[in-house]
Design a protein around this motif. Structure first.
Motif, short mmCIF file in Angstrom:
data_model
loop_
_atom_site.label_atom_id
_atom_site.label_comp_id
_atom_site.label_asym_id
_atom_site.label_seq_id
_atom_site.Cartn_x
_atom_site.Cartn_y
_atom_site.Cartn_z
N LEU A 30 0.92 -1.26 0.01
CA LEU A 30 0.12 -0.12 -0.13
C LEU A 30 0.94 1.33 0.01
O LEU A 30 0.52 2.23 -0.90
CB LEU A 30 -0.96 -0.01 1.29
N MET A 65 -6.66 5.27 -0.20
CA MET A 65 -5.43 4.70 0.47
C MET A 65 -5.79 4.45 2.11
O MET A 65 -5.46 3.41 2.54
CB MET A 65 -4.22 5.64 0.31
N MET B 33 -5.30 -3.49 -5.59
CA MET B 33 -4.26 -2.47 -5.55
C MET B 33 -3.72 -2.46 -6.98
O MET B 33 -3.46 -1.32 -7.67
CB MET B 33 -3.09 -2.62 -4.94
#
Lengths: 205, 100
Positions: A30, A65, B33
Motif C-alpha cells: 500500500l 489509500m 491495488m
C-alpha cells in the motif's frame, strides 16, 4: 515538463509499481502504491492538468489509500509467501511482458500519426474543467452522483453484519416450539443473577 | 519538452505491471491495488493524449475515472470484508466455492 524530471518520475513510478506487486506485507504494498499515485499526480500537474492532478492526490492518496489501510488493519493481514500455481505465474509474466511490448511498439508510432496539437487549451484549471463538466458532460456528471450513492449503499449493505433481528426471530421461534422454555429461561436467569450477586459478597466476607 | 510517446510507453509499462500483479498475486486486496495501478496507467495515457491533441476532454474523462475508481474500491473492499467474515481468508485460490 523537462526531460530530466520526466525520467526521474518515470523511474520512481516503475520502481514503486514493482514494489506494489513484489512486497509480501500488504501494508508495504500500500505504501508503494501511495508513492506511485503521488508520482502520477505530480506528472499530471507537469502535463498541465493541475486540477486533476490535485484531485488525484486528494482522492486517491487521501481517501482510497486510507480505506485500503483500514481494511488491511481490520482484517489483520500478515506478510505472506507467494503461493499458488507456478505455471499460472509464468504464463502471467510472459503475457504481461508481451502486452507491454505490444503497447510500447504501438505507442512509439503514435507520434507520427498524431498532429502536434496547438497548446492553447492545455492548462486544466478549475474554471475550464468546471465549464466543460457543467455544459458538455452534465448528464455524465449527474449520473456520477447516482453511482456514488449506489456505491455507498452497496458498500454498507455488503460490509455490515447480518441483521440482528433475523437471529432474534429465529431464537424466538425455537423458544415457541418448546412451550415453557421462556419461563424456565427467565427463572434460570434470575437464579444465576442471584448467584452472581451473592458470590462476590461471600468472597468479600 | 518531453515527447508524447515517452508518456505512453510509461503508461504501457505501468499497465503491464498491474496486469502482472493481478495474475501473480493471490491476495485479493493486493489484486485490487493492482487494478488501481492499471486505472492510473490509463489515466496517464488520457492526460498525455489530451495534451497532445489540445483538448480538455481527456482531463474530464480522468475525473470520471477517478470517481469510478473510488466507488469500485469501496464496493470491492466491502466484498472482501463480507468474504473474510464467511471464509476467514483473502486468498483467491481458496475461494473456489463456485468451481465445479
Amino acid at each position: 515538463m523537462s526531460l530530466g524530471l520526466f525520467f526521474f518520475l518515470a523511474v520512481l513510478a516503475a520502481l514503486s509499481a514493482l514494489g506494489v506487486i513484489a512486497q509480501r506485507n500488504p501494508v508495504h504494498c500500500l505504501l508503494a502504491l501511495a508513492v506511485n499515485l503521488l508520482d502520477i499526480g505530480v506528472m499530471f500537474v507537469g502535463l498541465g492538468a493541475v486540477t486533476v492532478g490535485f484531485l488525484q492526490i486528494i482522492i486517491y492518496v487521501g481517501a482510497i489509500m486510507v480505506l485500503f489501510l483500514f481494511v488491511i488493519w481490520l482484517l489483520n493481514l500478515q506478510a505472506e509467501g507467494f503461493s499458488g500455481y507456478l505455471g499460472l505465474k509464468l504464463f502471467g509474466a510472459i503475457g504481461a511482458a508481451a502486452l507491454a511490448a505490444e503497447f510500447a511498439t504501438l505507442f512509439l508510432h503514435t507520434s507520427r500519426i498524431s498532429t502536434p496539437g496547438a497548446s492553447a487549451l492545455t492548462q486544466g484549471t478549475i474554471t475550464t474543467l468546471g465549464r466543460h463538466l457543467f455544459s458538455d458532460y452534465l448528464v455524465a456528471f449527474e449520473i456520477t452522483s447516482l453511482l456514488l450513492l449506489a456505491a455507498v449503499v452497496g458498500a454498507i449493505g455488503l460490509a455490515r453484519r447480518p441483521p440482528l433481528s433475523a437471529g432474534l426471530s429465529a431464537a424466538a421461534g425455537s423458544d415457541l416450539a418448546t412451550a415453557e422454555s421462556p419461563r424456565q429461561m427467565s427463572r434460570s436467569m434470575s437464579v444465576s443473577a442471584e448467584q452472581q450477586t451473592t458470590t462476590p459478597r461471600a468472597g468479600s466476607a | 519538452m518531453t515527447p508524447i510517446s515517452y508518456f505512453l510507453v510509461l503508461s504501457a509499462l505501468l499497465f503491464a505491471i498491474g496486469v502482472l500483479g493481478v495474475l501473480i498475486r493471490r491476495n485479493v486486496i493486493v489484486m485490487l491495488m493492482s487494478i488501481e495501478l492499471m486505472l492510473n496507467a490509463v489515466n496517464l495515457a488520457f492526460i498525455a493524449l489530451g495534451r497532445q491533441v489540445g483538448s480538455i476532454d481527456g482531463q474530464v474523462i480522468v475525473f470520471f475515472v477517478i470517481t469510478v475508481a473510488a466507488a469500485e474500491a469501496a464496493v470491492g473492499l466491502g466484498i472482501v470484508i463480507a468474504v473474510f467474515r464467511n471464509r476467514a481468508t483473502v486468498n483467491a485460490d481458496e475461494l473456489n466455492l463456485l468451481r465445479w
